[in-house]
Design a protein around this motif. Structure first.
Motif, PDB file in Angstrom:
ATOM      1  N   ALA A 154       0.831  -1.204   0.000  1.00  0.00           N
ATOM      2  CA  ALA A 154       0.000   0.000   0.000  1.00  0.00           C
ATOM      3  C   ALA A 154       0.867   1.254   0.000  1.00  0.00           C
ATOM      4  O   ALA A 154       0.585   2.225  -0.721  1.00  0.00           O
ATOM      5  N   MET A 155       1.928   1.257   0.792  1.00  0.00           N
ATOM      6  CA  MET A 155       2.825   2.410   0.835  1.00  0.00           C
ATOM      7  C   MET A 155       3.453   2.660  -0.538  1.00  0.00           C
ATOM      8  O   MET A 155       3.480   3.795  -1.027  1.00  0.00           O
ATOM      9  N   LEU A 156       3.937   1.597  -1.187  1.00  0.00           N
ATOM     10  CA  LEU A 156       4.553   1.745  -2.505  1.00  0.00           C
ATOM     11  C   LEU A 156       3.542   2.225  -3.538  1.00  0.00           C
ATOM     12  O   LEU A 156       3.847   3.070  -4.382  1.00  0.00           O
ATOM     13  N   ALA A 157       2.325   1.681  -3.468  1.00  0.00           N
ATOM     14  CA  ALA A 157       1.294   2.086  -4.426  1.00  0.00           C
ATOM     15  C   ALA A 157       0.948   3.559  -4.277  1.00  0.00           C
ATOM     16  O   ALA A 157       0.856   4.289  -5.269  1.00  0.00           O
ATOM     17  N   LEU A 158       0.749   4.019  -3.054  1.00  0.00           N
ATOM     18  CA  LEU A 158       0.392   5.423  -2.850  1.00  0.00           C
ATOM     19  C   LEU A 158       1.514   6.353  -3.288  1.00  0.00           C
ATOM     20  O   LEU A 158       1.268   7.394  -3.899  1.00  0.00           O
ATOM     21  N   ASN A 159       2.761   5.965  -3.004  1.00  0.00           N
ATOM     22  CA  ASN A 159       3.888   6.822  -3.375  1.00  0.00           C
ATOM     23  C   ASN A 159       4.198   6.791  -4.862  1.00  0.00           C
ATOM     24  O   ASN A 159       5.088   7.522  -5.327  1.00  0.00           O
ATOM     25  N   SER A 160       3.457   5.984  -5.622  1.00  0.00           N
ATOM     26  CA  SER A 160       3.626   5.942  -7.072  1.00  0.00           C
ATOM     27  C   SER A 160       2.904   7.081  -7.771  1.00  0.00           C
ATOM     28  O   SER A 160       3.013   7.216  -8.998  1.00  0.00           O
ATOM     29  N   PHE A 161       2.175   7.901  -7.013  1.00  0.00           N
ATOM     30  CA  PHE A 161       1.356   8.946  -7.612  1.00  0.00           C
ATOM     31  C   PHE A 161       1.744  10.328  -7.097  1.00  0.00           C
ATOM     32  O   PHE A 161       2.187  10.466  -5.946  1.00  0.00           O
ATOM     33  N   PRO A 162       1.564  11.358  -7.933  1.00  0.00           N
ATOM     34  CA  PRO A 162       1.888  12.725  -7.495  1.00  0.00           C
ATOM     35  C   PRO A 162       0.921  13.197  -6.419  1.00  0.00           C
ATOM     36  O   PRO A 162      -0.219  12.731  -6.320  1.00  0.00           O
ATOM     37  N   GLY A 163       1.395  14.119  -5.604  1.00  0.00           N
ATOM     38  CA  GLY A 163       0.546  14.707  -4.580  1.00  0.00           C
ATOM     39  C   GLY A 163       0.335  13.839  -3.367  1.00  0.00           C
ATOM     40  O   GLY A 163      -0.489  14.167  -2.511  1.00  0.00           O
ATOM     41  N   VAL A 164       1.090  12.735  -3.269  1.00  0.00           N
ATOM     42  CA  VAL A 164       0.939  11.807  -2.145  1.00  0.00           C
ATOM     43  C   VAL A 164       2.310  11.529  -1.544  1.00  0.00           C
ATOM     44  O   VAL A 164       3.240  11.153  -2.257  1.00  0.00           O
ATOM     45  N   ILE A 165       2.430  11.717  -0.236  1.00  0.00           N
ATOM     46  CA  ILE A 165       3.627  11.280   0.496  1.00  0.00           C
ATOM     47  C   ILE A 165       3.146  10.375   1.616  1.00  0.00           C
ATOM     48  O   ILE A 165       2.540  10.820   2.592  1.00  0.00           O
ATOM     49  N   CYS A 166       3.409   9.088   1.442  1.00  0.00           N
ATOM     50  CA  CYS A 166       2.867   8.070   2.341  1.00  0.00           C
ATOM     51  C   CYS A 166       3.979   7.417   3.138  1.00  0.00           C
ATOM     52  O   CYS A 166       4.978   6.972   2.571  1.00  0.00           O
ATOM     53  N   GLY A 167       3.805   7.353   4.442  1.00  0.00           N
ATOM     54  CA  GLY A 167       4.765   6.697   5.317  1.00  0.00           C
ATOM     55  C   GLY A 167       4.310   5.298   5.690  1.00  0.00           C
ATOM     56  O   GLY A 167       3.106   5.038   5.804  1.00  0.00           O
ATOM     57  N   HIS A 168       5.277   4.412   5.881  1.00  0.00           N
ATOM     58  CA  HIS A 168       4.991   3.059   6.364  1.00  0.00           C
ATOM     59  C   HIS A 168       5.091   3.100   7.880  1.00  0.00           C
ATOM     60  O   HIS A 168       6.151   3.364   8.442  1.00  0.00           O
ATOM     61  N   ILE A 169       3.980   2.844   8.556  1.00  0.00           N
ATOM     62  CA  ILE A 169       3.888   3.074   9.997  1.00  0.00           C
ATOM     63  C   ILE A 169       3.570   1.774  10.718  1.00  0.00           C
ATOM     64  O   ILE A 169       2.549   1.141  10.443  1.00  0.00           O
ATOM     65  N   GLU A 170       4.436   1.385  11.657  1.00  0.00           N
ATOM     66  CA  GLU A 170       4.200   0.190  12.469  1.00  0.00           C
ATOM     67  C   GLU A 170       3.997   0.507  13.939  1.00  0.00           C
ATOM     68  O   GLU A 170       3.328  -0.251  14.645  1.00  0.00           O
ATOM     69  N   THR A 171       4.570   1.605  14.407  1.00  0.00           N
ATOM     70  CA  THR A 171       4.549   1.922  15.830  1.00  0.00           C
ATOM     71  C   THR A 171       4.155   3.377  16.047  1.00  0.00           C
ATOM     72  O   THR A 171       4.242   4.204  15.123  1.00  0.00           O
ATOM     73  N   PRO A 172       3.759   3.742  17.267  1.00  0.00           N
ATOM     74  CA  PRO A 172       3.486   5.153  17.553  1.00  0.00           C
ATOM     75  C   PRO A 172       4.685   6.055  17.293  1.00  0.00           C
ATOM     76  O   PRO A 172       4.516   7.199  16.855  1.00  0.00           O
ATOM     77  N   LEU A 173       5.899   5.548  17.542  1.00  0.00           N
ATOM     78  CA  LEU A 173       7.091   6.352  17.261  1.00  0.00           C
ATOM     79  C   LEU A 173       7.232   6.605  15.767  1.00  0.00           C
ATOM     80  O   LEU A 173       7.573   7.718  15.347  1.00  0.00           O
ATOM     81  N   ASP A 174       6.977   5.583  14.940  1.00  0.00           N
ATOM     82  CA  ASP A 174       6.975   5.789  13.493  1.00  0.00           C
ATOM     83  C   ASP A 174       6.013   6.909  13.112  1.00  0.00           C
ATOM     84  O   ASP A 174       6.322   7.770  12.287  1.00  0.00           O
ATOM     85  N   ALA A 175       4.808   6.865  13.702  1.00  0.00           N
ATOM     86  CA  ALA A 175       3.783   7.849  13.372  1.00  0.00           C
ATOM     87  C   ALA A 175       4.241   9.264  13.729  1.00  0.00           C
ATOM     88  O   ALA A 175       4.096  10.201  12.932  1.00  0.00           O
TER      89      ALA A 175
END
Length: 212
Positions: A78-99
């Motif tokens: 999902a992260m890779l798919a979202l970042n394949s498009f303009p206007g989207v910066i998507c982070g891969h989040i597993e923990t509250p610290l990541d967030a």
């Protein structure tokens, strides 16, 4: 802030759990959550994580959503798919610290979470804590605080690189397989929510064209 929740088919059964955790935090912040599904594994519209990217990019670029929460089994696809498009910066989040660090350092507009890998006992609480830390402070504040200036400078550089590297989203969507795109917009409530919330009439016309 309007937050769109999008689930793909492999983890659709968790939509209710995710929505409950997200809405609890959003309500406390005064945010709105719009649940685009999938709502169950048996939904007629079966979204893949690639279609999550198409849907998320359309929502963000049209102004129908300000932020997207999505994911898949590991969150990576999902992260890779979202970042394949303009206007989207998507982070891969597993923990509250990541967030927290994604919000403060990377200042993105979407997150992709693992809803199968590591999602065991207490998974619902981890989701709630992730959403709490994600919106605990205004985005882009920097971490540690003394790194604010260079991190904001790097974010602007990244935005410029991405703007140079992408074609306009309408051009991208028109070049993709039509059935793939139509499937991304086939959710039970997509038309209702999108037409209500879209801030750009050209995107309404584009979606109408692509789904004709």
């Amino acid at each position: 802030m309007r937050i769109a929740l999008i689930n793909e088919n492999s983890q659709a059964a968790k939509n209710g759990v995710i929505y409950k955790a997200l809405k609890k935090v959003a309500d406390e912040k005064g945010f709105e959550v719009v649940n685009y599904g999938m709502y169950t594994a048996e939904d007629k519209a079966q979204l893949t994580y690639v279609q999550n990217g198409i849907l998320a990019a359309t929502l963000l670029n049209s102004g129908a959503a300000d932020f997207v929460v999505t994911g898949c089994g590991t969150g990576e696809g999902a992260m890779l798919a979202l970042n394949s498009f303009p206007g989207v910066i998507c982070g891969h989040i597993e923990t509250p610290l990541d967030a927290f660090t994604f919000a403060q350092i990377n200042d993105g507009n979407a997150v992709a979470l693992p809803f199968a890998l590591g999602f065991g006992w207490g998974g619902d609480l981890n989701l709630e804590y992730i959403f709490e830390k994600l919106w605990s402070k205004p985005f882009g504040g920097g971490y540690p605080p003394e790194r604010q200036e260079p991190e904001q400078r790097n974010k602007k550089i990244l935005d410029g690189v991405r703007a140079a590297g992408f074609k306009p989203l309408p051009e991208i969507l028109r070049s993709l397989d039509r059935d793939l795109v139509k499937g991304a917009f086939a959710g039970e409530h997509f038309e209702e929510y999108f037409n209500r919330d879209c801030r750009d009439e050209s995107y309404k016309a584009l979606v109408k064209e692509l789904t004709a």
